[in-house]
Motif scaffolding. Structure first.
Motif, mmCIF file in Angstrom:
data_model
loop_
_atom_site.group_PDB
_atom_site.id
_atom_site.type_symbol
_atom_site.label_atom_id
_atom_site.label_comp_id
_atom_site.label_asym_id
_atom_site.label_seq_id
_atom_site.Cartn_x
_atom_site.Cartn_y
_atom_site.Cartn_z
ATOM 1 N N LYS A 39 0.859 -1.186 0.000
ATOM 2 C CA LYS A 39 0.000 0.000 0.000
ATOM 3 C C LYS A 39 0.898 1.240 0.000
ATOM 4 N N PRO A 40 0.338 2.434 -0.163
ATOM 5 C CA PRO A 40 1.164 3.650 -0.206
ATOM 6 C C PRO A 40 2.019 3.829 1.044
ATOM 7 N N THR A 65 8.404 4.783 -5.825
ATOM 8 C CA THR A 65 7.135 4.516 -6.506
ATOM 9 C C THR A 65 7.360 3.696 -7.774
ATOM 10 N N SER A 68 8.509 0.043 -6.612
ATOM 11 C CA SER A 68 7.578 -0.744 -5.796
ATOM 12 C C SER A 68 6.158 -0.772 -6.350
ATOM 13 N N GLN A 70 4.037 1.338 -5.729
ATOM 14 C CA GLN A 70 3.181 1.931 -4.703
ATOM 15 C C GLN A 70 3.510 3.416 -4.600
ATOM 16 N N TYR A 97 5.326 1.552 6.752
ATOM 17 C CA TYR A 97 4.558 2.448 5.892
ATOM 18 C C TYR A 97 4.625 3.910 6.336
#
Length: 331
Positions: A39-40, A65, A68, A70, A97
């Motif tokens: 997830k982000p 980004t 990955s 993400q 995260y």
């Protein structure tokens, strides 16, 4: 049924349940690590948009980004010499995260500048990797009468306490205090939430000078709005080859740089830290990061988590000695 037998059976059942839960927890952590990132990711930056740390975080985020798949969110939490951001990350879930993209301000200097921190620079975090190193530049408004460091120091000595310097980070603050100490001058300190805010007041004439990171200062110098008088490390900046070091300019022994690094909350799984370490190391070699380092006069610096942890301890000791020698009393 025998009471003791029932008690033994109950204890065995409880133990089996506990072991099963532990196994599932282990599997969950392994799954989390192998899927990371799923997830982000949020990069929490202790300084305002436009600061050197912010610029680097955004450059690194592009690469993470791409690698990955993400998205990376940059969350600027300026103020209190980075303590707001550091506390936020320290209290975040240890899942990789929430990442602190920070500097020596939060991890080495603050513990010597403040009597009480809302986080522990060592115990609250897992080191991930070093990101970069650089120097700072002494700047004044281009309309100021000081053409070099000697003239600035002479003016400060002629009017003790009348001139002022701004700072938006501990690096900037201690750099100014070191100048006062080594040059033997009395200059008023004016604190800001970030260096770009101090630059704004320097351009507006509210303060007389500051020692800022090159990423923030160089664009204003090249535009002609600020005048560079001296560089903070023992080697001249490749971005400002004509600007002497402060040591060369007569402030003998002056040497004060800064560094960037990444941390996650304590307790983050080692596999997640390792994956994030790989992503960020690769990010420091990306075109966006190379552009940042070139434009800011800084350089890439990657480490293992263990190397960063040891470096931080040694660096904190150095900052402690500098701050004590400068006579700065913890607030």
């Amino acid at each position: 049924m025998n009471t003791s037998f029932q008690s033994m059976t109950s204890r065995r059942h409880a133990l089996a349940v506990a072991l099963t839960a532990a196994l599932w927890a282990g599997f969950a952590v392994q799954a989390q690590a192998s899927d990371y990132p799923a997830k982000p990711i949020t990069f929490v930056v202790p300084f305002a948009a436009g600061s050197a740390t912010d610029q680097l975080a955004r450059a690194l985020g592009q690469s993470v980004t791409n690698d990955s798949k993400q998205s990376v969110i940059v969350d600027n939490k300026a103020g209190a010499s980075g303590m707001i951001a550091a506390q936020q990350v320290a209290k975040a879930a240890p899942d990789g995260y929430t990442v602190l993209i920070t500097t020596n301000t939060t991890q080495s200097a603050n513990q010597h500048l403040y009597k009480k921190l809302p986080y522990d620079p060592v115990k609250s975090f897992e080191p991930v990797t070093g990101l970069g190193k650089g120097g700072q530049v002494l700047v004044v408004n281009s309309s100021a009468p000081y053409k070099n460091v000697g003239e600035l120091i002479a003016a400060a000595k002629a009017a003790p306490g009348k001139l002022s310097f701004g700072s938006g980070s501990s690096s900037s603050r201690v750099a100014g205090e070191m100048l006062k100490q080594l040059a033997g001058v009395d200059i008023l300190h004016v604190p800001y939430k970030s260096n770009p805010l101090a630059i704004t007041d320097l351009l507006g004439g509210q303060i007389n000078m500051m020692i800022t990171d090159t990423a923030t200062g160089v664009p204003q110098i090249k535009s002609g709005k600020l005048r560079a008088l001296g560089y903070s490390t023992q080697t001249r900046s490749p971005q400002l080859p004509d600007v002497p070091t402060l040591d060369e300019a007569g402030v003998k022994g002056y040497d004060m740089g800064y560094w960037f690094a990444a941390y996650v909350p304590a307790g983050t799984p080692k596999d997640v830290v390792a994956r994030l370490n790989a992503l960020l190391k690769n990010a420091t070699t990306s075109e966006a990061a190379k552009s940042f380092f070139q434009n800011s006069g800084s350089e890439a610096w990657s480490t293992t988590p263990e190397e960063l942890g040891q470096f931080q301890i040694t660096d904190a000791q150095k900052w402690g000695k500098v701050i004590k020698a400068a006579g700065i009393q913890p607030e």
